[in-house]
Design a protein around this motif. Structure first.
Motif, PDB file in Angstrom:
ATOM      1  N   ALA A 125       0.828  -1.209   0.000  1.00  0.00           N
ATOM      2  CA  ALA A 125       0.000   0.000   0.000  1.00  0.00           C
ATOM      3  C   ALA A 125       0.861   1.257   0.000  1.00  0.00           C
ATOM      4  CB  ALA A 125      -0.939  -0.007   1.200  1.00  0.00           C
ATOM      5  N   MET A 126       1.912   1.279   0.809  1.00  0.00           N
ATOM      6  CA  MET A 126       2.797   2.443   0.844  1.00  0.00           C
ATOM      7  C   MET A 126       3.510   2.646  -0.494  1.00  0.00           C
ATOM      8  SD  MET A 126       2.705   4.227   3.527  1.00  0.00           S
ATOM      9  CE  MET A 126       1.042   3.927   4.064  1.00  0.00           C
ATOM     10  N   LEU A 127       3.931   1.566  -1.126  1.00  0.00           N
ATOM     11  CA  LEU A 127       4.545   1.688  -2.448  1.00  0.00           C
ATOM     12  C   LEU A 127       3.544   2.234  -3.467  1.00  0.00           C
ATOM     13  CD1 LEU A 127       6.727  -1.533  -2.679  1.00  0.00           C
ATOM     14  CD2 LEU A 127       7.513   0.829  -2.550  1.00  0.00           C
ATOM     15  N   GLY A 128       2.300   1.800  -3.378  1.00  0.00           N
ATOM     16  CA  GLY A 128       1.265   2.315  -4.264  1.00  0.00           C
ATOM     17  C   GLY A 128       1.049   3.806  -4.075  1.00  0.00           C
ATOM     18  N   TRP A 129       0.991   4.251  -2.816  1.00  0.00           N
ATOM     19  CA  TRP A 129       0.831   5.681  -2.547  1.00  0.00           C
ATOM     20  C   TRP A 129       2.043   6.464  -3.021  1.00  0.00           C
ATOM     21  CZ3 TRP A 129      -3.589   7.765  -2.018  1.00  0.00           C
ATOM     22  CH2 TRP A 129      -4.622   7.108  -1.372  1.00  0.00           C
ATOM     23  N   LEU A 130       3.236   5.903  -2.868  1.00  0.00           N
ATOM     24  CA  LEU A 130       4.454   6.574  -3.330  1.00  0.00           C
ATOM     25  C   LEU A 130       4.446   6.728  -4.847  1.00  0.00           C
ATOM     26  CD1 LEU A 130       7.199   7.742  -2.517  1.00  0.00           C
ATOM     27  CD2 LEU A 130       8.150   5.462  -2.801  1.00  0.00           C
ATOM     28  N   ILE A 131       4.017   5.702  -5.555  1.00  0.00           N
ATOM     29  CA  ILE A 131       3.923   5.773  -7.017  1.00  0.00           C
ATOM     30  C   ILE A 131       2.882   6.812  -7.425  1.00  0.00           C
ATOM     31  CG2 ILE A 131       3.198   4.492  -9.070  1.00  0.00           C
ATOM     32  CD1 ILE A 131       4.517   2.010  -7.740  1.00  0.00           C
TER      33      ILE A 131
END
Length: 60
Positions: A11-17
């Motif tokens: 989820a954090m990687l998705g928000w970062l992208i």
């Protein structure tokens, strides 16, 4: 690592992208991006210092 930790990382990687693509859509130069990042860092660091001087703590 348990399943909850993996979900959080994904989820954090998705928000970062998502945030990175939004920033890229403005087509700013690297120097402007670095300047904006430093300004945001200064804002949060200043808020941290003020909260620390006032003794404000988040409930745990």
């Amino acid at each position: 690592m348990n399943e909850g930790a993996w979900i959080s990382i994904v989820a954090m990687l998705g928000w970062l992208i998502l945030a990175g693509s939004a920033l890229a859509s403005f087509k700013l130069g690297w120097s402007k991006i670095a300047q904006m990042a430093l300004v945001w860092f200064a804002i949060f660091a200043g808020l941290y210092v003020v909260a620390d001087l006032l003794g404000i703590r988040l409930p745990t």
